[in-house]
Motif scaffolding. Structure first.
Motif, PDB file in Angstrom:
ATOM      1  N   LEU A   7       0.847  -1.194   0.000  1.00  0.00           N
ATOM      2  CA  LEU A   7       0.000   0.000   0.000  1.00  0.00           C
ATOM      3  C   LEU A   7       0.877   1.238   0.000  1.00  0.00           C
ATOM      4  CD1 LEU A   7      -2.867   1.315   0.399  1.00  0.00           C
ATOM      5  CD2 LEU A   7      -2.425   1.184   2.864  1.00  0.00           C
ATOM      6  N   ARG A   8       0.491   2.195  -0.801  1.00  0.00           N
ATOM      7  CA  ARG A   8       1.200   3.478  -0.816  1.00  0.00           C
ATOM      8  C   ARG A   8       0.178   4.591  -0.602  1.00  0.00           C
ATOM      9  NH1 ARG A   8       5.374   4.848  -5.528  1.00  0.00           N
ATOM     10  NH2 ARG A   8       6.509   3.268  -4.325  1.00  0.00           N
ATOM     11  N   VAL A   9       0.401   5.393   0.424  1.00  0.00           N
ATOM     12  CA  VAL A   9      -0.461   6.533   0.746  1.00  0.00           C
ATOM     13  C   VAL A   9       0.320   7.800   0.471  1.00  0.00           C
ATOM     14  CG1 VAL A   9      -1.836   7.665   2.522  1.00  0.00           C
ATOM     15  CG2 VAL A   9      -1.620   5.179   2.534  1.00  0.00           C
ATOM     16  N   MET A  10      -0.232   8.633  -0.412  1.00  0.00           N
ATOM     17  CA  MET A  10       0.443   9.876  -0.793  1.00  0.00           C
ATOM     18  C   MET A  10      -0.234  11.080  -0.125  1.00  0.00           C
ATOM     19  SD  MET A  10       2.643   8.420  -2.688  1.00  0.00           S
ATOM     20  CE  MET A  10       3.505   9.846  -3.362  1.00  0.00           C
ATOM     21  N   ARG A  11       0.506  12.168  -0.028  1.00  0.00           N
ATOM     22  CA  ARG A  11      -0.014  13.391   0.577  1.00  0.00           C
ATOM     23  C   ARG A  11      -1.315  13.817  -0.118  1.00  0.00           C
ATOM     24  NH1 ARG A  11       4.248  17.017  -0.167  1.00  0.00           N
ATOM     25  NH2 ARG A  11       3.350  17.618  -2.164  1.00  0.00           N
ATOM     26  N   GLY A  12      -2.332  14.104   0.698  1.00  0.00           N
ATOM     27  CA  GLY A  12      -3.620  14.537   0.158  1.00  0.00           C
ATOM     28  C   GLY A  12      -4.602  13.410  -0.067  1.00  0.00           C
ATOM     29  N   ASP A  13      -4.168  12.149   0.067  1.00  0.00           N
ATOM     30  CA  ASP A  13      -5.094  11.028  -0.085  1.00  0.00           C
ATOM     31  C   ASP A  13      -6.116  11.030   1.051  1.00  0.00           C
ATOM     32  OD1 ASP A  13      -3.837  10.192  -2.362  1.00  0.00           O
ATOM     33  OD2 ASP A  13      -2.788   8.495  -1.441  1.00  0.00           O
ATOM     34  N   ARG A  14      -7.325  10.543   0.739  1.00  0.00           N
ATOM     35  CA  ARG A  14      -8.398  10.432   1.740  1.00  0.00           C
ATOM     36  C   ARG A  14      -8.927   9.003   1.681  1.00  0.00           C
ATOM     37  NH1 ARG A  14     -10.246  15.705   2.969  1.00  0.00           N
ATOM     38  NH2 ARG A  14      -9.065  17.244   1.796  1.00  0.00           N
ATOM     39  N   LEU A  15      -8.394   8.167   2.553  1.00  0.00           N
ATOM     40  CA  LEU A  15      -8.682   6.740   2.529  1.00  0.00           C
ATOM     41  C   LEU A  15      -9.669   6.370   3.621  1.00  0.00           C
ATOM     42  CD1 LEU A  15      -6.024   6.934   0.859  1.00  0.00           C
ATOM     43  CD2 LEU A  15      -5.413   4.712   1.772  1.00  0.00           C
ATOM     44  N   ALA A  16     -10.705   5.625   3.238  1.00  0.00           N
ATOM     45  CA  ALA A  16     -11.659   5.076   4.203  1.00  0.00           C
ATOM     46  C   ALA A  16     -11.443   3.577   4.303  1.00  0.00           C
ATOM     47  CB  ALA A  16     -13.089   5.372   3.764  1.00  0.00           C
ATOM     48  N   LEU A  17     -11.284   3.072   5.530  1.00  0.00           N
ATOM     49  CA  LEU A  17     -11.098   1.644   5.770  1.00  0.00           C
ATOM     50  C   LEU A  17     -12.458   1.032   6.066  1.00  0.00           C
ATOM     51  CD1 LEU A  17      -8.238   2.894   6.171  1.00  0.00           C
ATOM     52  CD2 LEU A  17      -7.842   1.145   7.904  1.00  0.00           C
ATOM     53  N   LEU A  18     -12.875   0.078   5.219  1.00  0.00           N
ATOM     54  CA  LEU A  18     -14.175  -0.559   5.351  1.00  0.00           C
ATOM     55  C   LEU A  18     -14.007  -2.049   5.604  1.00  0.00           C
ATOM     56  CD1 LEU A  18     -16.231   1.061   2.438  1.00  0.00           C
ATOM     57  CD2 LEU A  18     -16.131   1.761   4.820  1.00  0.00           C
ATOM     58  N   GLY A  19     -14.881  -2.597   6.427  1.00  0.00           N
ATOM     59  CA  GLY A  19     -14.846  -4.020   6.710  1.00  0.00           C
ATOM     60  C   GLY A  19     -15.638  -4.323   7.952  1.00  0.00           C
TER      61      GLY A  19
END
Length: 625
Positions: free
Chosen positions: A309-321
């Motif tokens: 996984l790569r998270v870059m500046r400005g990303d908006r990630l939602a973790l679902l499960g």
């Protein structure tokens, strides 16, 4: 038949009345959503009906012999009893001695199976969502005629929320529930009741109609208050003229002024709207997180397996499960709070983190509101400038008289607002938010959505609020079982579109209830008293049988191109007919006029699912061609 009644009820804590001669009736079959700002007294009202809180005056009546069950807002975190014992407590409290031991054991086993709970596990060992399920099982065990639910969707995963929606839609008793989950309210509530400044007001119609009518009512109230204040100011100028005001012929006007002053003193102004900002730190490095072959679990159960996984500046990630899938564990791995069993995590540079913990463990319940924000001082530094903490907390709706109140006296929503005040007092370029929407009132929730949208940093979000995820997330990290974690572009609705098998399974599990609240999709037209048909969500359903891959014919190609417009037209027709059904005058029409409308609605309920199946079948053939 009326099951609950509140008559001329008064209740106050300190000088602030929570119920001010309030009136309410709830009948069997009704699902009443109780709305109101944080701290208005909604939880107290539920405790009144449950018999746990006495009124100062007035009457709280329950139908004689009716069983009432209350689901509290806060899950018990230190109860070490097995889940089965906690569930049995609900049976014993409702009607002690009514059942034989073997009947009790059978009832406990039934409700544990329904909610997929292990009765031998200690309650304290469960995650927040599973604890919530256990307490819901305790409430349902006695088969109550009245359900009192305080934020029932808190900590529940989406599948559990969908199950609860289906259960409540078919529940024959009365339901009085407090919730700020907008998708849940739209699909469950048959009536909206608002607690505002001690008074209970019923709002007929759907949730979206309530929002429109409430906004208009507040506008009218503001205009009336402005006219009243103008008149009072004019009379105050007149009384100061001196001897003219004391003449006998003006005594009536003087008495009227005294009455105006008293009315102004007694007037309860509506609580203001929160107006906070997210304090941003210096820009972080371009790379925020990078994981390579990340694997972690407990025992032989992999929560994350081989994640790149790569998270870059400005990303908006939602973790679902689902609950227990490992969402919070992944957050801790990325933040370096846990060491992975194998693989690696690399953090970027210049990270300044604000971490919202769903259990609110960062708050000290024995300390005051002010101490929890400042750590003992009386000021905070906001955007480089020192401010008194009183002014900062007022932006989060804490008046000066609440600064020295212990946190233990705050409601769940007030604690969430306090945690936001504590976090946003520190500059950050990375927001890590684990269930931030629990207990927040709708106004604060919508403001939080706006502020996150304006935030220039990076967001990692865990939330089961479908509408919130749709509005703030640009990518979804989905936990799909057996350690499989995949990334999808878009929010919650976009994820379901890319996972039609998941969407179909959720839709099937609710027997026609909508599996996802697509933002704005026929929301204002949805009938509140019946389950919303699956057609309200533009998500193709999974095909029941495999489709043989072949080249599309001219007719199939044309049908594929026209499918979205055709489905949209059918949904618009359905929404228009549902609006007609909400008009009380409809049921006074002759049968020859009303019967075709009902028949067409029934036909649409069957036609729309077939249209979705046809659409996906054509897409599957097109992809395989």
């Amino acid at each position: 038949m009326t099951l609950l009644r509140l008559n001329d009820a008064c209740l106050a804590f300190g000088l602030r009345p929570l119920l001010d001669h309030a009136m309410l009736e709830v009948a069997a079959g009704e699902r009443v959503c109780l709305l109101g700002r944080n701290g208005e007294g909604k939880s107290s009202l539920l405790r009144v009906f449950a018999g746990e809180q006495l009124l100062d005056s007035g009457q709280a009546w329950r139908s004689p012999g009716s069983r009432v069950a209350l689901l509290q807002q806060d899950a018990l975190t230190e109860d070490t009893r097995p889940v089965a014992e906690v569930v049995r407590e609900g049976l014993d409290a409702a009607d002690p001695g009514a059942l034989e031991d073997w009947q009790i054991e059978m009832r406990i086993a039934e409700v544990l199976e329904r909610l997929e709970l292990d009765g031998e596990v200690p309650l304290a060992d469960l995650s927040g969502g599973w604890r919530r399920r256990a307490l819901l099982a305790r409430a349902l065990a006695a088969d109550p005629q009245v359900l009192l639910l305080d934020e029932p969707t808190n900590h529940l995963d989406v599948e559990a929320i969908l199950w609860l929606e289906k259960f409540l839609q078919s529940y024959r008793g009365a339901v009085l529930f407090v919730s700020h989950d907008r998708a849940f309210i739209r699909r469950v509530a048959t009536r909206i009741v608002e607690l505002d400044r001690g008074r209970l007001t019923g709002w007929p119609g759907t949730y979206d109609e309530y929002l429109i009518r409430k906004a208009e009512a507040l506008r009218v109230e503001a205009d009336q208050s402005a006219l009243f204040d103008k008149r009072l100011a004019q009379e105050e100028v007149w009384i100061r003229k001196g001897i003219e005001a004391r003449r006998t012929r003006n005594e009536g006007r003087v008495r009227a002024l005294y009455a105006l002053r008293e009315e102004h003193r007694q007037r309860r102004n509506r609580m203001g709207t929160a107006n906070f900002q997210v304090q941003e730190a210096q820009t972080s490095g371009k790379l925020v997180f990078e994981s390579e072959n990340l694997t972690h679990g407990y025992g032989e159960v992999p929560l994350v397996r081989g994640l790149n996984l790569r998270v870059m500046r400005g990303d908006r990630l939602a973790l679902l499960g689902p609950n227990g899938a490992g969402k919070t564990t992944l957050l801790r791995l990325l933040l370096g709070q846990l060491e992975p069993q194998s693989g690696s995590v690399r953090q970027g540079t210049k990270l300044e983190v604000a971490y919202f913990d769903q259990q609110r463990a960062q708050l000290d319940p024995t300390a005051t509101v002010m101490e929890n924000v400042t750590g003992g001082g009386d000021s905070v530094t906001i955007n480089g400038q020192r401010r008194h903490v009183s002014g900062w907390l007022q932006e989060f709706l804490f008046p000066p008289e609440r600064l020295n109140s212990p946190v233990s006296m705050l409601s769940g929503g007030e604690r969430n607002r306090l945690l936001l005040a504590r976090l946003f007092a520190q500059p950050a370029n990375l927001l890590v938010m684990d269930e931030p929407t629990n207990d927040l009132d709708v106004e604060t929730l919508e403001l939080l959505e706006e502020r996150i949208a304006e935030f220039n940093g990076t967001l990692l979000l865990v939330s089961h609020d479908r509408e919130f995820v749709d509005k703030v997330a640009t990518s979804v990290i989905a936990f799909e079982g057996e350690g499989q974690v995949r990334e999808y572009v878009g929010g919650f609705s976009d994820w379901l579109r890319q996972r039609p098998a998941v969407a179909a399974r959720w839709r099937d599990s609710t027997r026609g209830a909508v599996a996802v609240e697509v933002a704005g999709a026929a929301a204002s037209a949805a009938a509140p008293v019946t389950p919303v048909p699956a057609s309200a969500a533009p998500v193709p359903s999974a095909v029941a049988t495999p489709v043989r891959k072949r080249k599309l014919s001219y007719k199939d190609q044309r049908d594929l191109e026209q499918a979205p417009a055709r489905i949209a037209a059918l949904e618009q027709e359905q929404a228009a007919l549902q609006v007609r059904l909400q008009d009380s005058a409809f049921y006074s029409l002759p049968r020859e006029e009303s019967a075709p409308v009902l028949a067409r609605l029934q036909a649409l309920a069957a036609e729309l699912p077939k249209a979705y199946e046809r659409w996906e079948a054509l897409e599957a053939m097109a992809d395989g061609a």
